[in-house]
Design a protein around this motif. Structure first.
Motif, PDB file in Angstrom:
ATOM      1  N   GLU A 553      38.234 -30.957   6.454  1.00 21.67           N
ATOM      2  CA  GLU A 553      37.139 -31.845   6.863  1.00 21.67           C
ATOM      3  C   GLU A 553      36.442 -32.497   5.683  1.00 21.67           C
ATOM      4  OE1 GLU A 553      37.584 -28.414   9.695  1.00 21.67           O
ATOM      5  OE2 GLU A 553      37.268 -28.643   7.549  1.00 21.67           O
ATOM      6  N   GLU A 554      36.791 -32.093   4.512  1.00 23.30           N
ATOM      7  CA  GLU A 554      36.076 -32.567   3.331  1.00 23.30           C
ATOM      8  C   GLU A 554      36.735 -33.797   2.715  1.00 23.30           C
ATOM      9  OE1 GLU A 554      34.314 -28.336   1.673  1.00 23.30           O
ATOM     10  OE2 GLU A 554      36.301 -28.992   1.106  1.00 23.30           O
ATOM     11  N   THR A 555      35.917 -34.597   2.097  1.00 25.40           N
ATOM     12  CA  THR A 555      36.418 -35.699   1.277  1.00 25.40           C
ATOM     13  C   THR A 555      35.818 -35.530  -0.110  1.00 25.40           C
ATOM     14  OG1 THR A 555      34.585 -37.096   1.963  1.00 25.40           O
ATOM     15  CG2 THR A 555      36.636 -37.263   3.236  1.00 25.40           C
ATOM     16  N   THR A 556      36.341 -36.236  -1.052  1.00 30.62           N
ATOM     17  CA  THR A 556      35.811 -36.124  -2.412  1.00 30.62           C
ATOM     18  C   THR A 556      35.457 -37.488  -2.961  1.00 30.62           C
ATOM     19  OG1 THR A 556      37.945 -36.355  -3.504  1.00 30.62           O
ATOM     20  CG2 THR A 556      37.301 -34.140  -2.836  1.00 30.62           C
ATOM     21  N   ARG A 557      34.617 -37.469  -3.950  1.00 31.86           N
ATOM     22  CA  ARG A 557      34.330 -38.696  -4.697  1.00 31.86           C
ATOM     23  C   ARG A 557      34.404 -38.363  -6.178  1.00 31.86           C
ATOM     24  NH1 ARG A 557      28.883 -38.709  -6.325  1.00 31.86           N
ATOM     25  NH2 ARG A 557      27.550 -37.199  -5.226  1.00 31.86           N
ATOM     26  N   PRO A 558      34.799 -39.317  -6.998  1.00 37.10           N
ATOM     27  CA  PRO A 558      34.963 -39.035  -8.431  1.00 37.10           C
ATOM     28  C   PRO A 558      33.618 -38.943  -9.131  1.00 37.10           C
ATOM     29  CG  PRO A 558      35.404 -41.336  -7.978  1.00 37.10           C
ATOM     30  CD  PRO A 558      35.181 -40.680  -6.649  1.00 37.10           C
ATOM     31  N   THR A 559      33.660 -38.354 -10.316  1.00 36.31           N
ATOM     32  CA  THR A 559      32.498 -38.347 -11.205  1.00 36.31           C
ATOM     33  C   THR A 559      32.888 -39.091 -12.476  1.00 36.31           C
ATOM     34  OG1 THR A 559      33.107 -36.327 -12.392  1.00 36.31           O
ATOM     35  CG2 THR A 559      31.917 -36.053 -10.313  1.00 36.31           C
ATOM     36  N   HIS A 560      31.982 -39.169 -13.429  1.00 39.83           N
ATOM     37  CA  HIS A 560      32.336 -39.860 -14.676  1.00 39.83           C
ATOM     38  C   HIS A 560      33.237 -39.003 -15.563  1.00 39.83           C
ATOM     39  CE1 HIS A 560      28.676 -37.596 -16.037  1.00 39.83           C
ATOM     40  NE2 HIS A 560      29.418 -37.426 -17.113  1.00 39.83           N
ATOM     41  N   HIS A 561      33.485 -37.739 -15.163  1.00 37.67           N
ATOM     42  CA  HIS A 561      34.409 -36.884 -15.910  1.00 37.67           C
ATOM     43  C   HIS A 561      35.719 -36.796 -15.148  1.00 37.67           C
ATOM     44  CE1 HIS A 561      36.149 -33.446 -18.013  1.00 37.67           C
ATOM     45  NE2 HIS A 561      35.221 -33.603 -18.949  1.00 37.67           N
ATOM     46  N   ALA A 562      36.830 -37.050 -15.846  1.00 38.75           N
ATOM     47  CA  ALA A 562      38.137 -37.151 -15.179  1.00 38.75           C
ATOM     48  C   ALA A 562      38.566 -35.858 -14.500  1.00 38.75           C
ATOM     49  CB  ALA A 562      39.198 -37.578 -16.198  1.00 38.75           C
ATOM     50  N   LYS A 563      38.070 -34.713 -14.968  1.00 34.69           N
ATOM     51  CA  LYS A 563      38.534 -33.445 -14.417  1.00 34.69           C
ATOM     52  C   LYS A 563      37.571 -32.832 -13.398  1.00 34.69           C
ATOM     53  CE  LYS A 563      41.827 -31.911 -17.840  1.00 34.69           C
ATOM     54  NZ  LYS A 563      42.443 -30.720 -18.420  1.00 34.69           N
ATOM     55  N   LEU A 564      36.580 -33.605 -12.977  1.00 33.97           N
ATOM     56  CA  LEU A 564      35.620 -33.121 -11.992  1.00 33.97           C
ATOM     57  C   LEU A 564      35.482 -34.106 -10.845  1.00 33.97           C
ATOM     58  CD1 LEU A 564      32.789 -31.840 -14.369  1.00 33.97           C
ATOM     59  CD2 LEU A 564      34.172 -30.411 -12.876  1.00 33.97           C
ATOM     60  N   ARG A 565      35.547 -33.594  -9.623  1.00 36.75           N
ATOM     61  CA  ARG A 565      35.281 -34.388  -8.436  1.00 36.75           C
ATOM     62  C   ARG A 565      34.238 -33.658  -7.599  1.00 36.75           C
ATOM     63  NH1 ARG A 565      38.752 -38.524  -7.706  1.00 36.75           N
ATOM     64  NH2 ARG A 565      38.191 -38.747  -5.517  1.00 36.75           N
ATOM     65  N   ILE A 566      33.603 -34.377  -6.701  1.00 38.42           N
ATOM     66  CA  ILE A 566      32.581 -33.783  -5.847  1.00 38.42           C
ATOM     67  C   ILE A 566      33.066 -33.798  -4.411  1.00 38.42           C
ATOM     68  CG2 ILE A 566      30.229 -34.009  -4.953  1.00 38.42           C
ATOM     69  CD1 ILE A 566      29.441 -35.235  -7.620  1.00 38.42           C
ATOM     70  N   ALA A 567      32.994 -32.641  -3.769  1.00 35.31           N
ATOM     71  CA  ALA A 567      33.420 -32.516  -2.378  1.00 35.31           C
ATOM     72  C   ALA A 567      32.234 -32.767  -1.459  1.00 35.31           C
ATOM     73  CB  ALA A 567      33.973 -31.117  -2.125  1.00 35.31           C
ATOM     74  N   ARG A 568      32.517 -33.416  -0.352  1.00 31.63           N
ATOM     75  CA  ARG A 568      31.526 -33.577   0.696  1.00 31.63           C
ATOM     76  C   ARG A 568      31.870 -32.595   1.804  1.00 31.63           C
ATOM     77  NH1 ARG A 568      26.938 -35.522  -1.184  1.00 31.63           N
ATOM     78  NH2 ARG A 568      27.112 -37.599  -2.084  1.00 31.63           N
ATOM     79  N   ALA A 569      31.253 -31.423   1.784  1.00 28.44           N
ATOM     80  CA  ALA A 569      31.555 -30.398   2.776  1.00 28.44           C
ATOM     81  C   ALA A 569      30.841 -30.726   4.082  1.00 28.44           C
ATOM     82  CB  ALA A 569      31.120 -29.031   2.263  1.00 28.44           C
ATOM     83  N   ARG A 570      31.265 -30.051   5.127  1.00 27.52           N
ATOM     84  CA  ARG A 570      30.628 -30.274   6.433  1.00 27.52           C
ATOM     85  C   ARG A 570      29.167 -29.822   6.375  1.00 27.52           C
ATOM     86  NH1 ARG A 570      30.366 -25.400   9.156  1.00 27.52           N
ATOM     87  NH2 ARG A 570      31.745 -23.750   8.396  1.00 27.52           N
ATOM     88  N   GLU A 571      28.349 -30.417   7.221  1.00 24.99           N
ATOM     89  CA  GLU A 571      26.926 -30.101   7.257  1.00 24.99           C
ATOM     90  C   GLU A 571      26.699 -28.666   7.711  1.00 24.99           C
ATOM     91  OE1 GLU A 571      24.302 -31.923   6.293  1.00 24.99           O
ATOM     92  OE2 GLU A 571      25.726 -33.408   5.527  1.00 24.99           O
ATOM     93  N   VAL A 572      25.675 -28.051   7.155  1.00 20.03           N
ATOM     94  CA  VAL A 572      25.307 -26.683   7.519  1.00 20.03           C
ATOM     95  C   VAL A 572      24.038 -26.737   8.353  1.00 20.03           C
ATOM     96  CG1 VAL A 572      24.535 -24.468   6.598  1.00 20.03           C
ATOM     97  CG2 VAL A 572      26.370 -25.715   5.464  1.00 20.03           C
ATOM     98  N   PRO A 573      23.998 -26.032   9.488  1.00 15.21           N
ATOM     99  CA  PRO A 573      22.786 -26.065  10.330  1.00 15.21           C
ATOM    100  C   PRO A 573      21.573 -25.540   9.587  1.00 15.21           C
ATOM    101  CG  PRO A 573      24.306 -24.353  11.066  1.00 15.21           C
ATOM    102  CD  PRO A 573      25.039 -25.189  10.070  1.00 15.21           C
ATOM    103  N   GLY A 574      20.425 -26.136   9.835  1.00 19.03           N
ATOM    104  CA  GLY A 574      19.213 -25.762   9.123  1.00 19.03           C
ATOM    105  C   GLY A 574      18.748 -24.353   9.398  1.00 19.03           C
ATOM    106  N   ASN A 575      19.105 -23.817  10.577  1.00 15.39           N
ATOM    107  CA  ASN A 575      18.674 -22.457  10.920  1.00 15.39           C
ATOM    108  C   ASN A 575      19.717 -21.402  10.556  1.00 15.39           C
ATOM    109  OD1 ASN A 575      20.622 -23.119  12.769  1.00 15.39           O
ATOM    110  ND2 ASN A 575      19.514 -22.296  14.549  1.00 15.39           N
ATOM    111  N   LEU A 576      20.681 -21.754   9.706  1.00 18.19           N
ATOM    112  CA  LEU A 576      21.754 -20.824   9.352  1.00 18.19           C
ATOM    113  C   LEU A 576      21.202 -19.505   8.815  1.00 18.19           C
ATOM    114  CD1 LEU A 576      24.807 -20.168   8.696  1.00 18.19           C
ATOM    115  CD2 LEU A 576      24.341 -21.114   6.430  1.00 18.19           C
ATOM    116  N   LEU A 577      20.287 -19.584   7.867  1.00 21.25           N
ATOM    117  CA  LEU A 577      19.795 -18.366   7.220  1.00 21.25           C
ATOM    118  C   LEU A 577      18.962 -17.508   8.173  1.00 21.25           C
ATOM    119  CD1 LEU A 577      18.872 -19.820   3.719  1.00 21.25           C
ATOM    120  CD2 LEU A 577      20.801 -18.348   4.290  1.00 21.25           C
ATOM    121  N   ASP A 578      18.268 -18.134   9.126  1.00 22.26           N
ATOM    122  CA  ASP A 578      17.482 -17.361  10.089  1.00 22.26           C
ATOM    123  C   ASP A 578      18.372 -16.425  10.894  1.00 22.26           C
ATOM    124  OD1 ASP A 578      15.251 -18.698   9.231  1.00 22.26           O
ATOM    125  OD2 ASP A 578      15.375 -20.247  10.790  1.00 22.26           O
TER     126      ASP A 578
END
Length: 625
Positions: A553-578
Motif C-alpha cells: 500500500e505504500e509509495t515512495t518519494r525521493p529525497t536529495h540523497h540518492a540512497k534515501l527515499r521516504i515511504a508513505r505508509a497507510r494512515e494510522v487511526p488517532g485512537n490507536l494508542l488508547d
C-alpha cells in the motif's frame, strides 16, 4: 593429512640416515683415492653400525622433521648444521673411546660431516626449487606469478612496481577493452578479457590476482571479485586513493578482497554540514548503545563532536566494551553510561530530565526472528513496541527535538512476530506524531547488516572455521545486505532530513541469494566446494524467502540523497494508542498463539509465514540464513 605428514617425515628421516651411510663411504673413498685397503674397508663398515644410529638420534634431537621440505629455509639449514656438528663431535669422542683397529682416519671424521651437510641441505634446496619451478614456472627468486586485472593507468603503474618486486612475477594483465587486448604495457601482455580469468590462471599456474580498477563502479568490482573467488585464486584489490594513502606505493595499498567486495556496495557519502548542524555541540542519546547498530551509531556520532553522548543499554557487558572503546578513541567527549531497560519510564524520565538530549536514536530491540517466534513472543512485543512507546513519550515530555527509530525490512508485510512488532512500533510513532509538533518522530528501515550480532555472516564464518558444513535454510532464500558503518551513516543522514512522521528507506541494492553468499564465503576462505559442503535445513518459524522494503500500500518519494527515499505508509487511526496500551500493559503473559492473533488485529498486513517444503533437506541443523 596427519597420516601424510607422518609418512613424509618418515621418508625424510630414511633419506637422511641413508645419506649418513653414503657420505661415510664417500669419505673413505676420498681418503684413499679409491677403494680403501681391506682392514680399513672392514673397519669403516663396522663403524657404520654405530655411527648411523648416533647421527639418527641427533637428527631427532634437533627437530629436523618439524618443517616441510617444500618450505625449507635458512632456519632449517641451521638446524641441519647443528645436528651434523653434534653428530660429528660425538663420533669423534666415541671413536677415541673405542680405539678401533685399524683406527678411523681423521680426514674421514672431518670430510664425512661436510659431505653429509651438503647432501642434506642440497637435497632440501633442490626439492623446494623444483616444486617452486613446477608451481610458478620459475625459481623462487623470480617471485610468485600474479595476474593484474585492469590495464588502465592504475594497472600500468602497478605493473611497473611489480617489475621491481622480488616477491611477485607479473605474468600479464586482463582487461575487457578489446583495443588493449594483445598489446603490451611495460613489457607485459594484456592476455585477454576479465572473463578469461579461470582459463588463463590455470594455463599459467597463477594462484594470485590483483584487481587494479579503483575507480570502477561497485557493480564492476562485485562482478570481478566474484569471478576471482569462483576461479579459486587468491584475490587482492587496489583500493581507491584517499588522502591517507596519497603518495604511497601502489603495492603497499593492495589488500585482500573481503565479503564487502563480493556484495559490491557503493561507498556512502553523507551531507556532512547538515549532520554537523544536527549533532555538533549537542547532547545525543542512543538506546541499545551496546548493540551492533547502536555501537556504530555511537562511533559515528562521536566523530561529529557532540557536547555529550548518553549511552543507554540494558547489557552491562556490552556497555563496558563500548565505554572502553570510546574512552580510548574519543577521550575528549564525555560519554554517560546508563544501564537500563527501555521500558523503565522512571529511569528514562530521570535521564532525559538530567541531561536534556537534543536527539534520541532508538536502536534497542529484540531482533532475532526464530528466537522471538516461539516462547518469547510477548517479550518481543513488549520490548519492541512498549519500549519504543515509553522512550518516545519520555522524549515528548522532556522536549527532545528529534526521535529516530531503527526499524527493519521485516516490518514490511511481516510474516513473523519480530517484524510485526517493529511495524506496530512504527505505527505507535505515527500516532504519537499526530499529538505533537515539538518532537519530530522518524523511522529508518533497512535490511541485514554484515557482521551484526546474530546475522548470517558470523555464523557462516564459525561453521567454516570448524570445517563445515555450512547450513542455509533454503536454496532460494534471498536477503538485502549493507555494512554496519554504511547503515549508521545513512541513519544519521536521514535524521538530519526529517520533518516528522517519515519512514525513511535505505537503498539496500540488489537482494543476495544466501546460498551464493555461503559458497563465495567458503571460496574466499580458500576452500573448495567439495571440502566444505552446504546443506539446507528448511525455513525456520516466521521466516520468509524474500524480504521487502516497501509494503504493497505504500509509495515512495525521493529525497536529495540518492540512497534515501521516504515511504508513505497507510494512515494510522488517532485512537490507536488508547486501545493498544491497555493490551501492552496487562498484568499477565498471554500465550504465543494469543499474541499472534492480537498482532493480526493491529497490523492487518501481518500474515504468519507458511514454510515451503524442501524436496530434500540434507541437515536438520539451523543457521541464520
Amino acid at each position: 593429512m596427519v597420516f601424510n605428514a607422518r609418512v613424509l617425515s618418515l621418508a625424510a628421516f630414511i633419506f637422511d640416515v641413508s645419506a649418513v651411510v653414503c657420505t661415510w663411504i664417500a669419505a673413505y673413498l676420498i681418503r684413499f683415492n679409491g677403494p680403501p685397503p681391506g682392514p680399513f674397508a672392514h673397519g669403516g663398515v663396522r663403524a657404520i653400525l654405530w655411527v648411523t644410529p648416533l647421527y639418527a638420534v641427533m637428527f631427532r634431537a634437533f627437530g629436523l622433521y618439524r618443517g616441510m621440505w617444500v618450505f625449507a629455509s635458512l632456519p632449517d639449514l641451521v638446524r641441519i648444521a647443528k645436528a651434523v656438528v653434534a653428530g660429528a663431535l660425538l663420533t669423534t669422542v666415541v671413536a677415541a673411546m673405542l680405539q678401533p683397529v685399524p683406527p678411523i682416519p681423521r680426514s674421514v671424521l672431518m670430510v664425512g660431516p661436510i659431505l653429509l651437510f651438503l647432501v642434506m641441505g642440497g637435497a632440501r634446496g633442490f626439492y623446494r626449487a623444483s616444486k617452486e619451478f613446477y608451481r610458478y614456472g620459475g625459481l623462487v627468486s623470480q617471485g610468485k606469478p600474479v595476474l593484474v586485472i585492469g590495464a588502465g593507468e592504475d594497472g600500468a603503474s602497478l605493473a611497473r612496481e611489480l617489475r621491481r618486486s622480488p616477491e611477485w612475477r607479473l605474468v600479464g594483465l586482463l582487461d575487457d577493452d578489446v583495443a588493449k587486448q594483445g598489446r603490451e604495457i611495460h613489457g607485459y601482455t594484456v592476455l585477454g578479457a576479465i572473463g578469461d580469468l579461470a582459463q588463463l590462471a590455470e594455463l599459467h599456474r597463477v594462484e594470485n590476482v590483483i584487481i587494479a580498477m579503483p575507480n570502477a563502479t561497485a557493480e564492476v568490482h562485485r562482478r570481478v571479485a566474484t569471478l576471482c573467488v569462483r576461479a579459486g585464486v587468491n584475490a587482492m584489490v587496489l583500493p581507491a586513493l584517499t588522502p591517507m594513502t596519497q603518495g604511497l606505493p601502489f603495492l603497499t595499498r593492495v589488500r585482500q578482497i573481503d565479503l564487502e567486495d563480493l556484495l559490491g556496495r557503493e561507498a556512502v557519502s553523507i551531507d556532512t554540514p547538515h549532520v554537523e548542524a544536527l549533532l555538533t555541540g549537542r547532547v545525543v542519546m542512543v538506546t541499545g548503545a551496546g548493540g551492533s547498530i547502536g555501537s556504530e551509531l555511537c562511533r559515528q556520532i562521536l566523530r561529529f563532536n557532540p557536547a555529550q553522548l548518553i549511552a543507554y543499554e540494558i547489557s552491562e557487558f556490552a556497555m563496558y566494551k563500548l565505554i572502553e572503546e570510546t574512552q580510548e578513541r574519543f577521550a575528549q567527549i564525555p560519554v554517560v553510561p546508563v544501564v537500563g531497560d527501555v521500558k523503565d519510564s522512571l529511569l528514562l524520565d530521570q535521564v532525559m530530565q538530567k541531561y536534556a538530549p537534543h536527539i534520541v536514536y532508538h536502536a534497542a530491540a529484540y531482533k532475532h526472528v526464530p528466537m522471538m517466534e516461539e516462547i518469547n513472543t510477548w517479550q518481543a512485543v513488549r520490548n519492541n513496541v512498549l519500549g519504543t512507546y515509553r522512550v518516545a513519550r519520555a522524549a515528548m515530555r522532556h522536549h527532545v527535538d528529534r526521535f529516530v527509530m531503527i526499524s527493519t525490512d521485516k516490518a514490511v508485510n511481516p510474516t513473523n512476530v519480530m517484524g510485526a512488532s517493529k511495524r506496530l512500533a512504527e505505527m505507535a510513532l505515527q500516532s504519537l506524531q499526530q499529538q505533537t509538533d515539538a518532537t519530530h518522530f522518524e523511522t529508518v528501515r533497512f535490511g541485514n547488516v554484515l557482521g551484526s550480532a546474530g546475522s548470517v555472516i558470523p555464523k557462516f564464518q564459525q561453521q567454516i572455521a570448524k570445517g563445515g558444513p555450512v547450513t542455509v535454510t533454503h536454496p532460494e532464500i534471498t536477503r538485502f545486505f549493507m555494512t554496519i558503518p554504511e547503515a549508521a551513516q545513512l541513519v544519521l543522514q536521514a535524521s538530519s532530513m526529517g520533518e516528522g512522521g517519515e519512514i525513511f528507506l535505505l537503498d539496500m541494492g540488489q537482494p543476495v541469494r544466501i546460498a551464493d553468499l555461503a559458497r563465495d564465503l567458503i571460496r574466499l576462505y580458500g576452500f573448495r566446494d567439495d571440502q566444505i559442503k552446504i546443506v539446507y535445513s528448511g525455513l525456520r518459524p516466521g521466516e520468509k524467502l524474500y524480504e521487502e522494503l516497501l509494503a504493497d500500500e505504500e509509495t515512495t518519494r525521493p529525497t536529495h540523497h540518492a540512497k534515501l527515499r521516504i515511504a508513505r505508509a497507510r494512515e494510522v487511526p488517532g485512537n490507536l494508542l488508547d486501545e493498544l496500551l491497555p493490551w501492552l500493559m496487562q498484568h499477565r503473559i498471554p500465550g504465543d498463539d494469543e499474541v499472534r492473533r492480537e498482532l493480526r488485529k493491529w497490523v492487518v498486513e501481518y500474515a504468519p509465514a507458511v514454510t515451503p517444503v524442501l524436496t530434500s533437506i540434507a541437515s536438520t541443523s539451523t543457521s541464520n540464513g
